[in-house]
Scaffold this motif. Structure first.
Motif, short mmCIF file in Angstrom:
data_model
loop_
_atom_site.label_atom_id
_atom_site.label_comp_id
_atom_site.label_asym_id
_atom_site.label_seq_id
_atom_site.Cartn_x
_atom_site.Cartn_y
_atom_site.Cartn_z
N ALA A 70 47.88 41.22 40.78
CA ALA A 70 48.24 42.63 40.82
C ALA A 70 49.48 42.85 41.68
N HIS A 111 47.19 33.41 28.90
CA HIS A 111 48.01 34.62 29.02
C HIS A 111 49.41 34.30 29.56
N ALA A 166 38.05 37.94 31.99
CA ALA A 166 36.92 38.39 31.16
C ALA A 166 35.81 37.35 31.11
N ASP A 177 49.65 41.37 36.03
CA ASP A 177 48.32 41.67 35.50
C ASP A 177 48.37 42.00 34.01
N GLU A 178 47.36 41.50 33.30
CA GLU A 178 47.15 41.80 31.89
C GLU A 178 45.67 42.05 31.68
N PRO A 179 45.31 42.80 30.65
CA PRO A 179 43.89 43.08 30.41
C PRO A 179 43.10 41.79 30.16
N ASP A 180 41.89 41.76 30.69
CA ASP A 180 40.91 40.70 30.39
C ASP A 180 41.32 39.31 30.88
N LEU A 181 42.12 39.24 31.94
CA LEU A 181 42.48 37.93 32.49
C LEU A 181 41.25 37.17 32.96
#
Length: 633
Positions: free
Chosen positions: A188, A225, A199, A193-197
């Protein structure tokens, strides 16, 4: 010589210390290894004892416990300490070579456009003496204060600093939760940051995953990613991690080699084509849980137990100290002052008689005869008084409390061991003097036993000193209770109101046989068992509005144990609160807790603190849980 050990399921370390005259020698490391030895020369013997006490309190707060028996031979430790004394600076005045250029280029790659990181590394390269002076505390934290200044370590320390956090420093036994949180913050802060790193992450499934295995798993996950988890190698048992774009890894590793260091890639040799699969969804909590998160480090001070719901919070990055009132929802912050402080606050029930003890954290090696800050007493109809200037020299205050209209200042262990403070000091509104009717301090292996404060069911304050309970009679004290003999020497004893004129307190046992803890009731001058527990308490007992007694359980490495225990005095029954009721992970520990009356339709509610997140649950949901009959002798 004192020896402390940390064996909490994630850490297996030892810490030994000894004072000889004005010299303090510390021997520490991983259990089973030779460890490291550091020696420090203080101004005088009293200063050395004070520094030892401060370090012991610090280690105990981090989960270390004392181990009995003889430890490593002092003579051998002292001998190693002499060898360990190395000239502090052994780096040339200037480094204009290719190695320095490579290190600065690597700093730019790992911390793009971050001037502070580059400035630190440049200072370590060009003026090691100035670097050692400016960052003495950080070097001491890494046990490198006696070593030559290492520019590679300067880079590592810079990016993992609490105010920068472009990297994260992890222990060799760090749990998955800590690793995931640290890497997520780095990502961050670097705006990667990317979604669902993360998950794939499952708090329960990864509870006992080995540190190195989970780091590799994170490396695999983020590679899908276009990111990479890399470690700046220090040839130690710590992991200094950061995250960077995958396409920059080869260049970064080459620069690290040129700079005389090494960069370790965690994860696959090539990025994964697909993200790791997410875990299957789980059933939610059985009760309605409200949550509130604060971006602060939160201390649950034992002194605040007198007014359940008041916590101290410290903003590590913004350097501010707050009080947090959890008696309302959502909790409310109140700024005490800019800066980080050692602080206690002990208000009376009416919140009109307030006692502040606000001290700057003392880090200087030079011994100061009195703390810096204030020790403020506020009472209705009277001018505020600062007792700090009235303290005798070298009187360290460990705890400050109200006992009726008297203010009592407990000495810390070094003070109690010296001629300066064999008894607590008492302020009666006019004079500050040793408490009348109180016995002299008795230390066991350098520690006080049975020290604290309680309040009875009739609202009478009780001073706990030397394993005995005293009540105030004018300016003097009279013994009213004798507590059990084998109370823990590390923890304060805090008593919660019991029906009538008594109080409840927890007795954590050290014996190898029998229960791990006993809830006792001090009543009619005696102490009787009310409940035997095969659990290790984590916090002090707190009274709920209905008279129930609540305390937390140390669940580290013991996911099957409850988060909280509730004792019901009227029926001598126990309620064990499981983790799902308060939305806890399997082995999370309640760092703070309380039960408040609530207002309007809310009704009484239980609040629980887990790290930086508060949870609120209706007290009626807790009372509806199954109960078992308490066993007592």
């Amino acid at each position: 010589m004192i020896r402390l050990e940390c064996k909490d399921g994630t850490h297996f370390k030892f810490w030994e210390a000894a004072v000889k005259g004005a010299s303090l020698t510390v021997h520490f490391g991983r259990i089973g290894t030779e460890g490291q030895v550091k020696a420090k020369q203080l101004a005088n013997p009293a200063a050395a004892q004070a520094e030892l006490a401060r370090l012991v309190r610090e280690k105990l707060a981090k989960g270390y416990t004392k181990r009995g028996g003889k430890v490593a031979k002092v003579a051998k430790v002292a001998k190693v300490a002499k060898v360990a004394k190395v000239a502090k600076v052994a780096v040339p005045k200037a480094r204009g070579d290719a190695r320095a250029a490579a290190l600065l280029a690597l700093a730019e790659l790992l911390a793009p456009k971050h001037a502070e990181t580059k400035r630190r590394v440049t200072l370590a390269l060009t003026d090691p003496a100035a670097y050692a002076k400016r960052y003495a505390q950080e070097l001491e934290d890494r046990s490198a204060e006696d070593d030559p200044v290492d520019p590679w370590l300067a880079l590592v320390t810079a990016i993992t600093n609490d105010d920068i956090e472009l990297g994260t420093s992890l222990d060799w036994k760090s749990p998955a939760e800590e690793i995931q949180a640290g890497l997520a913050k780095v990502i961050a802060n670097k705006k990667l940051d990317e979604p669902d790193l993360f998950a794939f992450y499952d708090e329960d499934a990864h509870l006992k995953t080995k540190t190195t295995d989970f780091i590799e798993l994170c490396g695999r996950a983020v590679s899908a990613h276009g990111l990479a988890v890399v470690e700046l190698d220090l040839s130690s048992d710590s992991h200094e991690l950061t995250v960077m774009p995958w396409k920059q890894v080869a260049r970064a590793r080459e620069l690290a080699k040129q700079a005389g260091g090494a960069l370790i890639l965690h994860g696959p040799k090539k990025p994964l084509a697909k993200p790791l699969a997410a875990p299957a969804p789980k059933p939610g909590p059985t009760t309605k849980i409200e949550k509130k998160k604060f971006g602060w480090r939160i201390d649950h001070d034992e002194a605040f137990t007198r007014l359940p719901g008041v916590l101290r919070i410290i903003g590590e990055a913004k350097r501010k100290t707050f009080l947090l009132d959890c008696r309302v929802w959502p909790p409310k912050e109140k700024l005490v002052a800019p800066g980080q402080f050692d602080l206690t606050m002990d208000p009376a029930d009416d919140a009109k008689r307030i006692l502040y003890a606000v001290y700057h954290t003392h880090e200087d090696e030079e011994f100061d005869p009195r703390p810096k800050g204030l020790l403020r007493v506020e009472q209705p109809g009277r001018a505020p008084v600062d007792l700090l200037d009235r303290l005798p020299d070298h009187y360290g205050v460990d705890l400050a409390v109200w006992i009726g209209d008297l203010v009592v200042l407990f000495p810390d262990e070094p003070t109690a061991a010296s001629k300066h403070g064999k008894k607590p000091l008492v302020w009666n509104g006019k004079t500050l003097a040793p408490g009348k009717g109180l016995p002299n301090a008795k230390l066991e292996s350098g520690f006080l036993r049975g020290v604290g404060v309680a309040r009875t069911g009739r609202g009478e304050d009780v001073l706990l000193w030397g394993g005995m309970g005293f009540v105030a009679k004018g300016d003097s004290f009279k013994k009213a209770w004798q507590l059990v003999a084998d109370l823990q020497v590390y923890d304060k004893v805090i008593g919660a109101p019991a029906p009538g004129g008594g109080f409840f307190y927890l007795h954590t046992r050290t014996a190898r046989s029998g229960p791990r803890a006993v809830l006792r009731e001090a009543t009619n001058g005696k102490c009787i068992e009310r409940a035997r527990l095969d659990l290790t308490p984590h916090g002090q007992p707190i009274a709920a509005p209905d008279g129930s007694i609540v305390f937390s359980v140390n669940r580290s490495g013991a996911p099957k144990e409850p988060v909280l225990c509730v004792f019901h005095p009227a029926t001598s029954e126990l309620t064990f609160v499981p983790p799902n009721v308060v939305g806890f992970r399997k082995d999370d520990i309640a760092d703070g807790y309380g039960v408040n009356q609530g207002k309007g339709k809310d009704g009484p509610f239980l609040w629980v603190l887990d790290d930086e997140e508060f949870r609120r649950v209706a007290w009626s949901a807790i009372l509806a849980l199954p109960r078992v009959k308490a066993v007592a002798r």
